[in-house]
Structures are given as structure tokens and as C-alpha cells.
Design a protein around this motif. Structure first.
Motif, PDB file in Angstrom:
ATOM      1  N   VAL A   1       1.080  -1.408   0.067  1.00 55.14           N
ATOM      2  CA  VAL A   1       0.124   0.002  -0.009  1.00 55.14           C
ATOM      3  C   VAL A   1       0.882   1.326   0.163  1.00 55.14           C
ATOM      4  O   VAL A   1       0.592   2.069  -0.734  1.00 55.14           O
ATOM      5  CB  VAL A   1      -1.124  -0.079   1.218  1.00 55.14           C
ATOM      6  CG1 VAL A   1      -1.525   1.275   1.317  1.00 55.14           C
ATOM      7  CG2 VAL A   1      -2.081  -1.228   0.916  1.00 55.14           C
ATOM      8  N   ASP A   2       1.962   1.273   0.997  1.00 55.32           N
ATOM      9  CA  ASP A   2       2.855   2.698   1.007  1.00 55.32           C
ATOM     10  C   ASP A   2       3.684   2.699  -0.499  1.00 55.32           C
ATOM     11  O   ASP A   2       3.802   3.525  -1.111  1.00 55.32           O
ATOM     12  CB  ASP A   2       3.846   2.308   1.976  1.00 55.32           C
ATOM     13  CG  ASP A   2       2.906   2.574   3.545  1.00 55.32           C
ATOM     14  OD1 ASP A   2       1.928   2.966   3.654  1.00 55.32           O
ATOM     15  OD2 ASP A   2       3.751   2.033   4.500  1.00 55.32           O
ATOM     16  N   ALA A   3       4.051   1.451  -0.968  1.00 53.43           N
ATOM     17  CA  ALA A   3       4.943   1.622  -2.250  1.00 53.43           C
ATOM     18  C   ALA A   3       4.056   2.077  -3.481  1.00 53.43           C
ATOM     19  O   ALA A   3       4.348   2.709  -4.091  1.00 53.43           O
ATOM     20  CB  ALA A   3       5.562   0.260  -2.530  1.00 53.43           C
ATOM     21  N   LEU A   4       2.745   1.495  -3.376  1.00 55.70           N
ATOM     22  CA  LEU A   4       2.021   1.888  -4.711  1.00 55.70           C
ATOM     23  C   LEU A   4       1.492   3.114  -4.340  1.00 55.70           C
ATOM     24  O   LEU A   4       1.147   3.831  -5.421  1.00 55.70           O
ATOM     25  CB  LEU A   4       0.749   0.928  -4.723  1.00 55.70           C
ATOM     26  CG  LEU A   4       1.158  -0.752  -5.087  1.00 55.70           C
ATOM     27  CD1 LEU A   4      -0.131  -1.535  -4.953  1.00 55.70           C
ATOM     28  CD2 LEU A   4       1.897  -0.599  -6.592  1.00 55.70           C
ATOM     29  N   SER A   5       1.161   3.681  -3.161  1.00 53.35           N
ATOM     30  CA  SER A   5       0.873   4.982  -2.965  1.00 53.35           C
ATOM     31  C   SER A   5       1.764   5.873  -3.379  1.00 53.35           C
ATOM     32  O   SER A   5       1.510   7.095  -4.045  1.00 53.35           O
ATOM     33  CB  SER A   5       0.424   5.350  -1.649  1.00 53.35           C
ATOM     34  OG  SER A   5       0.222   6.732  -1.512  1.00 53.35           O
ATOM     35  N   THR A   6       3.110   5.667  -3.006  1.00 50.69           N
ATOM     36  CA  THR A   6       4.208   6.540  -3.711  1.00 50.69           C
ATOM     37  C   THR A   6       4.289   6.333  -5.412  1.00 50.69           C
ATOM     38  O   THR A   6       4.567   7.652  -5.776  1.00 50.69           O
ATOM     39  CB  THR A   6       5.511   5.997  -3.042  1.00 50.69           C
ATOM     40  OG1 THR A   6       5.423   6.017  -1.542  1.00 50.69           O
ATOM     41  CG2 THR A   6       6.724   6.698  -3.483  1.00 50.69           C
ATOM     42  N   VAL A   7       4.204   5.226  -5.650  1.00 56.20           N
ATOM     43  CA  VAL A   7       4.341   5.203  -7.260  1.00 56.20           C
ATOM     44  C   VAL A   7       3.272   6.087  -7.813  1.00 56.20           C
ATOM     45  O   VAL A   7       3.401   6.730  -8.878  1.00 56.20           O
ATOM     46  CB  VAL A   7       3.964   3.688  -7.712  1.00 56.20           C
ATOM     47  CG1 VAL A   7       3.654   3.771  -9.122  1.00 56.20           C
ATOM     48  CG2 VAL A   7       5.266   2.918  -7.293  1.00 56.20           C
ATOM     49  N   GLY A   8       1.859   5.882  -7.199  1.00 58.58           N
ATOM     50  CA  GLY A   8       0.763   6.666  -7.680  1.00 58.58           C
ATOM     51  C   GLY A   8       0.956   8.353  -7.610  1.00 58.58           C
ATOM     52  O   GLY A   8       0.787   9.199  -8.610  1.00 58.58           O
ATOM     53  N   GLN A   9       1.589   8.641  -6.532  1.00 59.24           N
ATOM     54  CA  GLN A   9       2.022  10.091  -6.404  1.00 59.24           C
ATOM     55  C   GLN A   9       3.140  10.523  -7.452  1.00 59.24           C
ATOM     56  O   GLN A   9       3.034  11.338  -8.041  1.00 59.24           O
ATOM     57  CB  GLN A   9       2.534  10.551  -5.034  1.00 59.24           C
ATOM     58  CG  GLN A   9       1.661  10.301  -3.970  1.00 59.24           C
ATOM     59  CD  GLN A   9       2.320  10.388  -2.376  1.00 59.24           C
ATOM     60  OE1 GLN A   9       3.369  10.357  -2.405  1.00 59.24           O
ATOM     61  NE2 GLN A   9       1.387  10.577  -1.557  1.00 59.24           N
ATOM     62  N   HIS A  10       4.110   9.819  -7.910  1.00 61.12           N
ATOM     63  CA  HIS A  10       4.972  10.071  -8.642  1.00 61.12           C
ATOM     64  C   HIS A  10       4.421   9.927 -10.089  1.00 61.12           C
ATOM     65  O   HIS A  10       4.937  10.981 -11.018  1.00 61.12           O
ATOM     66  CB  HIS A  10       6.195   8.980  -8.754  1.00 61.12           C
ATOM     67  CG  HIS A  10       7.215   9.158  -7.348  1.00 61.12           C
ATOM     68  ND1 HIS A  10       7.730   8.096  -6.970  1.00 61.12           N
ATOM     69  CD2 HIS A  10       7.494  10.279  -6.726  1.00 61.12           C
ATOM     70  CE1 HIS A  10       8.557   8.355  -5.663  1.00 61.12           C
ATOM     71  NE2 HIS A  10       8.103   9.843  -5.666  1.00 61.12           N
ATOM     72  N   VAL A  11       3.697   9.078 -10.437  1.00 63.30           N
ATOM     73  CA  VAL A  11       2.958   9.049 -11.870  1.00 63.30           C
ATOM     74  C   VAL A  11       2.080  10.329 -12.001  1.00 63.30           C
ATOM     75  O   VAL A  11       2.114  10.898 -12.991  1.00 63.30           O
ATOM     76  CB  VAL A  11       2.126   7.747 -11.857  1.00 63.30           C
ATOM     77  CG1 VAL A  11       1.077   7.975 -13.343  1.00 63.30           C
ATOM     78  CG2 VAL A  11       2.873   6.808 -12.108  1.00 63.30           C
ATOM     79  N   GLY A  12       1.434  10.617 -11.023  1.00 58.27           N
ATOM     80  CA  GLY A  12       0.714  11.945 -10.689  1.00 58.27           C
ATOM     81  C   GLY A  12       1.385  13.221 -11.104  1.00 58.27           C
ATOM     82  O   GLY A  12       1.134  14.096 -11.882  1.00 58.27           O
ATOM     83  N   ALA A  13       2.595  13.132 -10.619  1.00 54.80           N
ATOM     84  CA  ALA A  13       3.690  14.388 -10.552  1.00 54.80           C
ATOM     85  C   ALA A  13       4.229  14.435 -11.967  1.00 54.80           C
ATOM     86  O   ALA A  13       4.353  15.480 -12.650  1.00 54.80           O
ATOM     87  CB  ALA A  13       4.851  14.351  -9.591  1.00 54.80           C
ATOM     88  N   ALA A  14       4.277  13.117 -12.694  1.00 54.09           N
ATOM     89  CA  ALA A  14       4.861  13.061 -14.158  1.00 54.09           C
ATOM     90  C   ALA A  14       3.945  13.595 -14.783  1.00 54.09           C
ATOM     91  O   ALA A  14       4.180  14.234 -15.612  1.00 54.09           O
ATOM     92  CB  ALA A  14       5.130  11.840 -14.301  1.00 54.09           C
ATOM     93  N   GLY A  15       2.644  13.238 -14.543  1.00 48.43           N
ATOM     94  CA  GLY A  15       1.573  13.808 -15.796  1.00 48.43           C
ATOM     95  C   GLY A  15       1.307  15.363 -15.394  1.00 48.43           C
ATOM     96  O   GLY A  15       1.063  15.867 -16.338  1.00 48.43           O
ATOM     97  N   ALA A  16       1.269  15.762 -14.201  1.00 48.91           N
ATOM     98  CA  ALA A  16       1.350  17.065 -14.257  1.00 48.91           C
ATOM     99  C   ALA A  16       2.268  17.845 -14.965  1.00 48.91           C
ATOM    100  O   ALA A  16       2.156  19.070 -15.570  1.00 48.91           O
ATOM    101  CB  ALA A  16       1.144  17.640 -12.599  1.00 48.91           C
ATOM    102  N   SER A  17       3.500  17.276 -14.763  1.00 46.18           N
ATOM    103  CA  SER A  17       4.774  18.020 -15.449  1.00 46.18           C
ATOM    104  C   SER A  17       4.528  17.860 -16.733  1.00 46.18           C
ATOM    105  O   SER A  17       4.869  18.838 -17.638  1.00 46.18           O
ATOM    106  CB  SER A  17       6.052  17.272 -14.989  1.00 46.18           C
ATOM    107  OG  SER A  17       7.022  17.717 -15.731  1.00 46.18           O
ATOM    108  N   LEU A  18       3.953  16.767 -17.434  1.00 50.45           N
ATOM    109  CA  LEU A  18       3.896  16.775 -19.080  1.00 50.45           C
ATOM    110  C   LEU A  18       2.708  17.762 -19.330  1.00 50.45           C
ATOM    111  O   LEU A  18       2.912  18.352 -20.469  1.00 50.45           O
ATOM    112  CB  LEU A  18       3.593  15.037 -19.126  1.00 50.45           C
ATOM    113  CG  LEU A  18       4.651  14.355 -19.165  1.00 50.45           C
ATOM    114  CD1 LEU A  18       4.371  12.895 -19.378  1.00 50.45           C
ATOM    115  CD2 LEU A  18       5.830  14.679 -20.304  1.00 50.45           C
ATOM    116  N   LEU A  19       1.748  17.692 -18.369  1.00 52.75           N
ATOM    117  CA  LEU A  19       0.557  18.566 -18.898  1.00 52.75           C
ATOM    118  C   LEU A  19       1.055  20.264 -18.928  1.00 52.75           C
ATOM    119  O   LEU A  19       0.762  20.885 -19.687  1.00 52.75           O
ATOM    120  CB  LEU A  19      -0.345  18.526 -17.864  1.00 52.75           C
ATOM    121  CG  LEU A  19      -1.796  19.148 -18.017  1.00 52.75           C
ATOM    122  CD1 LEU A  19      -2.411  19.033 -19.447  1.00 52.75           C
ATOM    123  CD2 LEU A  19      -2.755  19.243 -16.978  1.00 52.75           C
TER     124      LEU A  19
END
Length: 154
Positions: free
Chosen positions: A65-83
Motif C-alpha cells: 500500500v505504501d509503495a503503490l501510494s508512492t508510485v501513484g504520487q510519482h505518476v501524478g507528478a509526472a502527468g502534471a509535469s507533462l501537462l
């Protein structure tokens, strides 16, 4: 397998975009390594004799749960950066498009002006040509004063 992002030309990159995306990709790579380590630990702990399996499953779930939460945050940050990057590129392309339309308009104006000036110049310096017939037709002979009227009798 590691994927490489397509590099944008420097003129289209917002300031700090490349380093920000590289940092996010490095964090995602680290997250992948962490997930692999968690999976290996879970497999080893589950096979360990004498260890309660229920406790191992609970710890595994908490780690995931902790690891996947971190992955989700990083994917969200990457998406925001690309946007943000795409938005900056859109603005740059709109500006370039407006500049190109302005140049096109000015070019059309100058072409029309040049064509008008060339036509005016051609009319102004048109050579005079001789006509095929006489320039003026001869005037008819004026009637004589003696030839008018009836003949006189003596």
C-alpha cells in the motif's frame, strides 16, 4: 525494461522541465526497485519456517500500500509535469502561428503593392506607337461663296 522519454527541442521546453521529468523518472525507477525488493522479502518471509504467515501477509499488504501510494504520487507528478509542458508548448505554438499569420499578411500586402506599382509603371512608360491610318482626316473644302444658290440670269 527502461523507456526513454522523447527529448523536446530546447525552444519548446519550459525552464526546468527536463530536469524535473528526469527526477520523476528516477523516482519511478527507484519505486520499481523497491517493489521488487518488497516482493522478494515477502516471498522469503512467507517460506521462512516458524514465521506466522498471517503476520507476513499483513506486513506485505502494508508495504505494498505504501509503495503503490508512492508510485501513484510519482505518476501524478509526472502527468502534471507533462501537462504543464504541453501547455507551454501550446502557448509557444500559438505565438509562432500568430507571428506566421502576421508575416503572411505583410507578404500579401507587399506583393499586391508591388504588382500595383509595376502595373502603374508599365502604363506610365508605355511607348507611343504610330497608327496605321492617318492621324487626322483631312477637312472638307469650305464651300465657295460664288457657288451657292441659283444661277443668275442677265
Amino acid at each position: 525494461r527502461r523507456r526513454t522519454l522523447i527529448a523536446l527541442p530546447p525552444c519548446l521546453q519550459p525552464p526546468g522541465m527536463a530536469t524535473e521529468l528526469q527526477g520523476i523518472c528516477a523516482e519511478l525507477h527507484s519505486d520499481r526497485d523497491n517493489l521488487s525488493a518488497i516482493a522478494e522479502w515477502c516471498a522469503a518471509a512467507y517460506r521462512e519456517p516458524g514465521r506466522p504467515r498471517a503476520e507476513t501477509v499483513e506486513q506485505t499488504q502494508a508495504y505494498l500500500v505504501d509503495a503503490l501510494s508512492t508510485v501513484g504520487q510519482h505518476v501524478g507528478a509526472a502527468g502534471a509535469s507533462l501537462l504543464a509542458s504541453l501547455d507551454a508548448q501550446r502557448l509557444e505554438l500559438e505565438s509562432t502561428d500568430a507571428t506566421m499569420r502576421l508575416v503572411e499578411s505583410r507578404l500579401a500586402y507587399h506583393r499586391a503593392k508591388l504588382g500595383h506599382d509595376a502595373a502603374s509603371l508599365a502604363l506610365a512608360v508605355r511607348p507611343l506607337t504610330a497608327r496605321a491610318g492617318p492621324a487626322l482626316s483631312p477637312l472638307p473644302e469650305p464651300p465657295s461663296r460664288h457657288s451657292c444658290g441659283a444661277a443668275r440670269s442677265p
